[in-house]
Design a protein around this motif. Structure first.
Motif, short mmCIF file in Angstrom:
data_model
loop_
_atom_site.label_atom_id
_atom_site.label_comp_id
_atom_site.label_asym_id
_atom_site.label_seq_id
_atom_site.Cartn_x
_atom_site.Cartn_y
_atom_site.Cartn_z
N PRO A 139 0.29 -2.54 -3.75
CA PRO A 139 0.05 -1.74 -4.95
C PRO A 139 -1.44 -1.58 -5.30
CG PRO A 139 1.03 -3.86 -5.52
CD PRO A 139 1.12 -3.74 -4.05
N ALA A 160 5.00 4.15 -11.39
CA ALA A 160 5.25 3.09 -12.38
C ALA A 160 6.19 3.60 -13.46
CB ALA A 160 3.93 2.62 -12.99
N PHE A 174 3.49 1.32 -3.04
CA PHE A 174 3.61 0.93 -4.45
C PHE A 174 4.10 -0.53 -4.57
CE2 PHE A 174 6.28 0.95 -8.41
CZ PHE A 174 5.27 1.20 -9.33
N TYR A 229 9.81 4.03 -11.49
CA TYR A 229 10.48 2.76 -11.19
C TYR A 229 10.49 1.81 -12.39
CZ TYR A 229 10.59 4.20 -6.30
OH TYR A 229 10.84 4.88 -5.14
N ARG A 230 9.74 2.14 -13.43
CA ARG A 230 9.60 1.30 -14.63
C ARG A 230 9.13 -0.10 -14.27
NH1 ARG A 230 15.14 3.63 -17.25
NH2 ARG A 230 14.22 5.42 -18.29
N GLN A 231 8.17 -0.13 -13.33
CA GLN A 231 7.61 -1.41 -12.89
C GLN A 231 6.11 -1.26 -12.68
OE1 GLN A 231 9.69 -3.59 -9.71
NE2 GLN A 231 11.25 -2.01 -9.71
N ASP A 232 5.41 -2.40 -12.73
CA ASP A 232 3.98 -2.44 -12.45
C ASP A 232 3.73 -3.53 -11.41
OD1 ASP A 232 1.24 -2.51 -12.40
OD2 ASP A 232 0.98 -2.70 -14.58
N TYR A 279 0.20 6.33 -8.54
CA TYR A 279 0.63 4.98 -8.96
C TYR A 279 1.25 5.04 -10.35
CZ TYR A 279 0.81 0.02 -9.82
OH TYR A 279 1.28 -1.25 -10.10
N ARG A 280 0.59 5.75 -11.26
CA ARG A 280 1.07 5.85 -12.65
C ARG A 280 2.44 6.53 -12.71
NH1 ARG A 280 -3.51 8.37 -14.68
NH2 ARG A 280 -4.70 6.54 -14.07
N ARG A 322 -3.11 1.99 -6.05
CA ARG A 322 -3.71 2.18 -7.39
C ARG A 322 -5.17 2.63 -7.26
NH1 ARG A 322 -5.43 -1.92 -10.81
NH2 ARG A 322 -5.20 -1.52 -13.04
N HIS A 325 1.46 -4.03 -9.26
CA HIS A 325 0.09 -4.55 -9.15
C HIS A 325 -0.12 -5.69 -10.13
CE1 HIS A 325 -4.35 -4.51 -9.91
NE2 HIS A 325 -4.31 -4.63 -8.60
N ARG A 361 2.14 -7.51 -11.42
CA ARG A 361 3.01 -8.62 -11.02
C ARG A 361 2.37 -9.45 -9.91
NH1 ARG A 361 7.58 -5.95 -8.98
NH2 ARG A 361 8.62 -5.85 -10.97
#
Ligand SMILES: [Zn+2]
Length: 265
Positions: free
Chosen positions: A228, A243, A224, A246-249, A239-240, A232, A251, A253
């Motif tokens: 990423p 996300a 991840f 972790y409250r992050q994206d 992945y979703r 994904r 990919h 970024r």
């Protein structure tokens, strides 16, 4: 947000023990998934790393002495997991032991006939329930290439998984997440991945993920953050879910980081 005692104490730590700016920047630049953080994220990661290093005792073993750069590298990678969460996610333990290279761990298991077998195996990392995280510096240090394998992310992901007891690949989810959606995404992906590994496929994701659902979660966390785009593409539902957790994206970024690197060239 009400001004709590915890926040007051954290503020004191941040003021009393700031990171060495040069060593910290060098660490951020040495990992591809940290290099792409924006200013706000860098500041937030630095804040978590400072607090992390004041709460956890990281020390060398097997003849290794840790310097600031090594401590920062471990803290930076570990705190990526909690960048948008809180240091509270690493509660209940305090020690990090770092060996120069892979270390030998004693293992015991009882077979079906009730016979206890003992053996020793070389490990790159280990996370104990309620106990220390043990790492090999050779594996935790910045690597030469991006392969989706990261022992620090892996072992600290186990720590998050252990927050609600056993290591089963099911960490405590946020209120806005669905346990059913998590279970479905991970079970389907785990089954598919095990079939592919058993079938001899050379997977882009570390085949170690097929060992156990707990290992699957830890290895998916490595992918991840490290690769990423691969995760994904291979398991979009996983992945979703990650996300959401972790409250992050990562990919988005990385894509953004690549875009700005092109502009700068
Ligand atoms: Zn593991």
């Amino acid at each position: 947000m009400p001004w709590s005692f915890r926040e007051w104490r954290r503020q004191r730590v941040l003021e009393a023990r700031p990171l060495d700016a040069r060593a910290w920047t060098a660490v951020l630049e040495s990992f591809h998934f940290l290099r792409v953080l924006d200013r706000t994220e860098r500041a937030r990661l630095g804040r978590w790393a400072t607090l992390f290093l004041s709460e956890k005792q990281a020390h060398g073993a097997g003849g290794l002495t840790l310097d600031d750069g090594m401590r920062y590298a471990i803290a930076a990678q570990a705190c990526m997991l909690i960048l948008e969460l809180d240091l509270e996610y690493f509660r209940g333990w305090s020690e990090i032991i770092v060996y120069p290279d892979e270390f030998l761990a004693s293992r015991e298991f009882t077979d079906e006939a009730g016979v206890v077998h003992a053996h020793r195996e070389a490990l790159a990392g280990e996370a104990w329930l309620g106990g220390p995280v043990v790492l090999s510096w050779a594996d935790a240090a910045p690597g030469a290439y991006v392969d989706g394998v990261n022992v620090v992310l892996h072992e600290f992901a186990h720590k998050l998984d252990m927050l609600n007891g056993e290591t089963n690949g099911f960490p405590p989810l946020h209120r806005d997440m669905s346990r059913d959606a998590w279970r479905q995404a991970f079970e389907l992906a785990y089954r598919d991945f095990c079939e592919r590994v058993d079938g001899g496929e050379r997977t882009l994701i570390d085949p170690y993920a097929s060992e156990h659902p707990g290992e699957f979660f830890a290895v998916m966390t490595e992918a991840f953050f490290e690769t990423p785009g691969v995760l994904r593409r291979e398991y979009p539902d996983v992945y979703r879910q990650l996300a959401g957790f972790y409250r992050q994206d990562p990919h988005a970024r990385l894509e953004r980081g690549r875009g700005s690197a092109r502009v700068q060239q």
